[in-house]
Design a protein around this motif. Structure first.
Motif, PDB file in Angstrom:
ATOM      1  N   ALA A  92       0.829  -1.208   0.000  1.00  0.00           N
ATOM      2  CA  ALA A  92       0.000   0.000   0.000  1.00  0.00           C
ATOM      3  C   ALA A  92       0.862   1.256   0.000  1.00  0.00           C
ATOM      4  CB  ALA A  92      -0.935  -0.001   1.207  1.00  0.00           C
ATOM      5  N   MET A  93       2.024   1.201   0.622  1.00  0.00           N
ATOM      6  CA  MET A  93       2.929   2.355   0.649  1.00  0.00           C
ATOM      7  C   MET A  93       3.431   2.697  -0.754  1.00  0.00           C
ATOM      8  SD  MET A  93       3.636   3.926   3.568  1.00  0.00           S
ATOM      9  CE  MET A  93       5.347   4.457   3.606  1.00  0.00           C
ATOM     10  N   LEU A  94       3.511   1.693  -1.630  1.00  0.00           N
ATOM     11  CA  LEU A  94       3.978   1.944  -2.993  1.00  0.00           C
ATOM     12  C   LEU A  94       2.939   2.698  -3.814  1.00  0.00           C
ATOM     13  CD1 LEU A  94       5.615  -1.510  -3.847  1.00  0.00           C
ATOM     14  CD2 LEU A  94       6.767   0.600  -3.165  1.00  0.00           C
ATOM     15  N   ALA A  95       1.663   2.531  -3.418  1.00  0.00           N
ATOM     16  CA  ALA A  95       0.560   3.219  -4.090  1.00  0.00           C
ATOM     17  C   ALA A  95       0.645   3.052  -5.601  1.00  0.00           C
ATOM     18  CB  ALA A  95       0.560   4.706  -3.733  1.00  0.00           C
ATOM     19  N   THR A  96       0.844   1.814  -6.058  1.00  0.00           N
ATOM     20  CA  THR A  96       0.964   1.544  -7.490  1.00  0.00           C
ATOM     21  C   THR A  96      -0.404   1.610  -8.171  1.00  0.00           C
ATOM     22  OG1 THR A  96       0.630  -0.839  -7.217  1.00  0.00           O
ATOM     23  CG2 THR A  96       2.884  -0.015  -7.020  1.00  0.00           C
ATOM     24  N   SER A  97      -0.376   1.736  -9.475  1.00  0.00           N
ATOM     25  CA  SER A  97      -1.609   1.795 -10.251  1.00  0.00           C
ATOM     26  C   SER A  97      -1.954   0.436 -10.857  1.00  0.00           C
ATOM     27  CB  SER A  97      -1.476   2.830 -11.373  1.00  0.00           C
ATOM     28  OG  SER A  97      -0.380   2.506 -12.217  1.00  0.00           O
ATOM     29  N   GLU A  98      -1.225  -0.604 -10.455  1.00  0.00           N
ATOM     30  CA  GLU A  98      -1.476  -1.935 -10.988  1.00  0.00           C
ATOM     31  C   GLU A  98      -2.848  -2.426 -10.530  1.00  0.00           C
ATOM     32  OE1 GLU A  98       1.602  -4.611  -9.958  1.00  0.00           O
ATOM     33  OE2 GLU A  98       3.203  -3.423 -10.871  1.00  0.00           O
ATOM     34  N   PRO A  99      -3.563  -3.160 -11.396  1.00  0.00           N
ATOM     35  CA  PRO A  99      -4.893  -3.655 -11.003  1.00  0.00           C
ATOM     36  C   PRO A  99      -4.817  -4.626  -9.837  1.00  0.00           C
ATOM     37  CG  PRO A  99      -4.126  -4.701 -13.036  1.00  0.00           C
ATOM     38  CD  PRO A  99      -3.183  -3.576 -12.742  1.00  0.00           C
ATOM     39  N   GLU A 100      -5.774  -4.504  -8.933  1.00  0.00           N
ATOM     40  CA  GLU A 100      -5.808  -5.361  -7.756  1.00  0.00           C
ATOM     41  C   GLU A 100      -6.431  -6.703  -8.114  1.00  0.00           C
ATOM     42  OE1 GLU A 100      -6.745  -4.460  -3.083  1.00  0.00           O
ATOM     43  OE2 GLU A 100      -8.218  -3.878  -4.567  1.00  0.00           O
ATOM     44  N   GLU A 101      -6.126  -7.718  -7.322  1.00  0.00           N
ATOM     45  CA  GLU A 101      -6.749  -9.021  -7.530  1.00  0.00           C
ATOM     46  C   GLU A 101      -8.271  -8.887  -7.506  1.00  0.00           C
ATOM     47  OE1 GLU A 101      -5.036 -12.750  -5.556  1.00  0.00           O
ATOM     48  OE2 GLU A 101      -4.320 -11.118  -4.281  1.00  0.00           O
ATOM     49  N   LYS A 102      -8.931  -9.712  -8.304  1.00  0.00           N
ATOM     50  CA  LYS A 102     -10.381  -9.684  -8.310  1.00  0.00           C
ATOM     51  C   LYS A 102     -10.948 -10.379  -7.075  1.00  0.00           C
ATOM     52  CE  LYS A 102     -11.058  -9.473 -13.326  1.00  0.00           C
ATOM     53  NZ  LYS A 102     -11.680 -10.124 -14.518  1.00  0.00           N
ATOM     54  N   ILE A 103     -12.062  -9.854  -6.584  1.00  0.00           N
ATOM     55  CA  ILE A 103     -12.758 -10.448  -5.455  1.00  0.00           C
ATOM     56  C   ILE A 103     -13.701 -11.522  -5.981  1.00  0.00           C
ATOM     57  CG2 ILE A 103     -14.375 -10.022  -3.551  1.00  0.00           C
ATOM     58  CD1 ILE A 103     -13.337  -7.104  -3.566  1.00  0.00           C
ATOM     59  N   GLY A 104     -13.761 -12.645  -5.302  1.00  0.00           N
ATOM     60  CA  GLY A 104     -14.666 -13.702  -5.735  1.00  0.00           C
ATOM     61  C   GLY A 104     -14.892 -14.732  -4.646  1.00  0.00           C
ATOM     62  N   ILE A 105     -15.736 -15.707  -4.944  1.00  0.00           N
ATOM     63  CA  ILE A 105     -16.051 -16.785  -4.007  1.00  0.00           C
ATOM     64  C   ILE A 105     -15.077 -17.932  -4.213  1.00  0.00           C
ATOM     65  CG2 ILE A 105     -17.803 -18.459  -3.297  1.00  0.00           C
ATOM     66  CD1 ILE A 105     -19.914 -16.541  -4.418  1.00  0.00           C
ATOM     67  N   ASP A 106     -14.491 -18.407  -3.137  1.00  0.00           N
ATOM     68  CA  ASP A 106     -13.611 -19.569  -3.232  1.00  0.00           C
ATOM     69  C   ASP A 106     -14.487 -20.818  -3.383  1.00  0.00           C
ATOM     70  OD1 ASP A 106     -11.762 -21.624  -2.923  1.00  0.00           O
ATOM     71  OD2 ASP A 106     -10.549 -20.470  -1.528  1.00  0.00           O
ATOM     72  N   PRO A 107     -14.288 -21.596  -4.452  1.00  0.00           N
ATOM     73  CA  PRO A 107     -15.137 -22.775  -4.661  1.00  0.00           C
ATOM     74  C   PRO A 107     -14.938 -23.877  -3.629  1.00  0.00           C
ATOM     75  CG  PRO A 107     -13.333 -22.739  -6.243  1.00  0.00           C
ATOM     76  CD  PRO A 107     -13.312 -21.420  -5.531  1.00  0.00           C
ATOM     77  N   ASP A 108     -13.812 -23.848  -2.919  1.00  0.00           N
ATOM     78  CA  ASP A 108     -13.534 -24.867  -1.903  1.00  0.00           C
ATOM     79  C   ASP A 108     -13.936 -24.333  -0.533  1.00  0.00           C
ATOM     80  OD1 ASP A 108     -12.636 -27.089  -0.563  1.00  0.00           O
ATOM     81  OD2 ASP A 108     -10.531 -26.478  -0.578  1.00  0.00           O
ATOM     82  N   PRO A 109     -14.968 -24.906   0.105  1.00  0.00           N
ATOM     83  CA  PRO A 109     -15.414 -24.394   1.412  1.00  0.00           C
ATOM     84  C   PRO A 109     -14.285 -24.372   2.441  1.00  0.00           C
ATOM     85  CG  PRO A 109     -17.022 -25.938   0.538  1.00  0.00           C
ATOM     86  CD  PRO A 109     -15.793 -26.040  -0.344  1.00  0.00           C
ATOM     87  N   LEU A 110     -14.315 -23.390   3.299  1.00  0.00           N
ATOM     88  CA  LEU A 110     -13.337 -23.324   4.387  1.00  0.00           C
ATOM     89  C   LEU A 110     -13.573 -24.444   5.376  1.00  0.00           C
ATOM     90  CD1 LEU A 110     -11.140 -21.757   6.001  1.00  0.00           C
ATOM     91  CD2 LEU A 110     -12.997 -20.454   7.043  1.00  0.00           C
ATOM     92  N   GLU A 111     -14.837 -24.755   5.620  1.00  0.00           N
ATOM     93  CA  GLU A 111     -15.198 -25.762   6.618  1.00  0.00           C
ATOM     94  C   GLU A 111     -16.514 -26.403   6.207  1.00  0.00           C
ATOM     95  OE1 GLU A 111     -14.121 -27.970   9.230  1.00  0.00           O
ATOM     96  OE2 GLU A 111     -13.330 -26.118  10.081  1.00  0.00           O
ATOM     97  N   ARG A 112     -16.535 -27.720   6.101  1.00  0.00           N
ATOM     98  CA  ARG A 112     -17.766 -28.416   5.746  1.00  0.00           C
ATOM     99  C   ARG A 112     -18.542 -28.846   6.984  1.00  0.00           C
ATOM    100  NH1 ARG A 112     -17.693 -29.518   0.312  1.00  0.00           N
ATOM    101  NH2 ARG A 112     -15.635 -29.408  -0.699  1.00  0.00           N
ATOM    102  N   ASP A 113     -17.869 -29.011   8.081  1.00  0.00           N
ATOM    103  CA  ASP A 113     -18.522 -29.405   9.334  1.00  0.00           C
ATOM    104  C   ASP A 113     -18.829 -28.145  10.123  1.00  0.00           C
ATOM    105  OD1 ASP A 113     -19.493 -30.693  11.526  1.00  0.00           O
ATOM    106  OD2 ASP A 113     -17.533 -31.338  12.269  1.00  0.00           O
ATOM    107  N   TYR A 114     -19.992 -27.566   9.904  1.00  0.00           N
ATOM    108  CA  TYR A 114     -20.331 -26.269  10.475  1.00  0.00           C
ATOM    109  C   TYR A 114     -20.533 -26.346  11.989  1.00  0.00           C
ATOM    110  CZ  TYR A 114     -23.110 -22.111  11.468  1.00  0.00           C
ATOM    111  OH  TYR A 114     -23.591 -20.945  12.010  1.00  0.00           O
ATOM    112  N   ALA A 115     -19.961 -25.401  12.694  1.00  0.00           N
ATOM    113  CA  ALA A 115     -20.152 -25.259  14.145  1.00  0.00           C
ATOM    114  C   ALA A 115     -20.112 -23.772  14.460  1.00  0.00           C
ATOM    115  CB  ALA A 115     -19.049 -25.998  14.915  1.00  0.00           C
TER     116      ALA A 115
END
Length: 239
Positions: free
Chosen positions: A45-68
């Protein structure tokens, strides 16, 4: 400064130390891993470059399948510290964010889940489901507060270092960098609101004050600050 790949490689190497039999050494490794990513993001962030940032999206692999419930809370804390968001879909925890941030969330979340379970296993047997649920929730409560406080401490130290190096100009540049990092997380939140139709839900757990306090005491034993900082069909979690 490090490249993104180098930062993530270093995170992986540090978290391998979490296999240590010494819980403080494992916790310090996880804390340092988060600090590596925090510092990388500030440096970028200190460089303040004009390069495009990574795209935001949904990760197809769940973080956790056993919900708690305690896992959803923990995942939200770590996700927020790393410019991501977590939501529930078909009983699983799913991450939204930029791929590099998602990887960081995965590494640190998986380690802390193991730490919570390790300390839970050390509690007296035969307490019952309600007691163990409250113990875990108590741990996460303390970990969440400490992680969030650590992030603020990291930013405070970054400002102090910038001022010591370059005076008011350096302080101003670092403050702007911190804002840009914060805006990265806000952009993810905006993406979620724009692309996902989530409804807020709350989960309930029978309260056991003794177990909750025992969990808080256990959470306080995890050394998160010795060498760095650590920092919802579809339904938003904990809303």
């Amino acid at each position: 400064m490090m490249t993104q790949t180098e930062a993530l490689d270093r995170v992986q190497k540090l978290l391998r130390l979490a296999k240590s039999d010494n819980p403080n050494e494992a916790a310090a490794a996880a804390a340092m891993a988060q600090r590596v990513m925090d510092q990388y993001k500030l440096d970028l962030a200190m460089l303040a470059t004009s390069e495009p940032e990574e795209k935001i999206g949904i990760d197809p692999d769940p973080l956790e399948r056993d919900y708690a419930g305690w896992k959803s809370w923990l995942s939200q804390v770590i996700a927020k510290l790393n410019a991501c968001s977590v939501y529930k879909s078909a009983g699983s925890l799913v991450i939204v964010g930029r791929q590099s941030d998602i990887q960081t969330v995965r590494y640190i979340y998986q380690w802390l889940v193991l730490e919570v379970e390790r300390l839970t296993a050390k509690t007296p047997r035969g307490q019952g489901k309600t007691w163990y649920n409250n113990f875990r929730l108590g741990m996460v409560d303390v970990l969440a507060k400490r992680l969030e406080a650590s992030k603020k401490e990291t930013e405070t130290q970054a400002r102090a270092n910038a001022f010591a190096t370059s005076g008011e100009q350096g302080l101003s540049q670092m403050s702007s960098a911190i804002v840009r990092v914060s805006e990265s997380g806000l952009a993810t939140e905006a993406w979620v609101k724009s692309h996902l139709k989530l409804r807020s839900v709350s989960s309930t757990v029978r309260f056991n004050p003794n177990a909750r306090e025992a969990g808080k005491a256990a959470g306080a034993t995890v050394n998160l600050t010795a060498n760095g900082t650590l920092g919802a069909g579809a339904r938003r979690i904990g809303g």
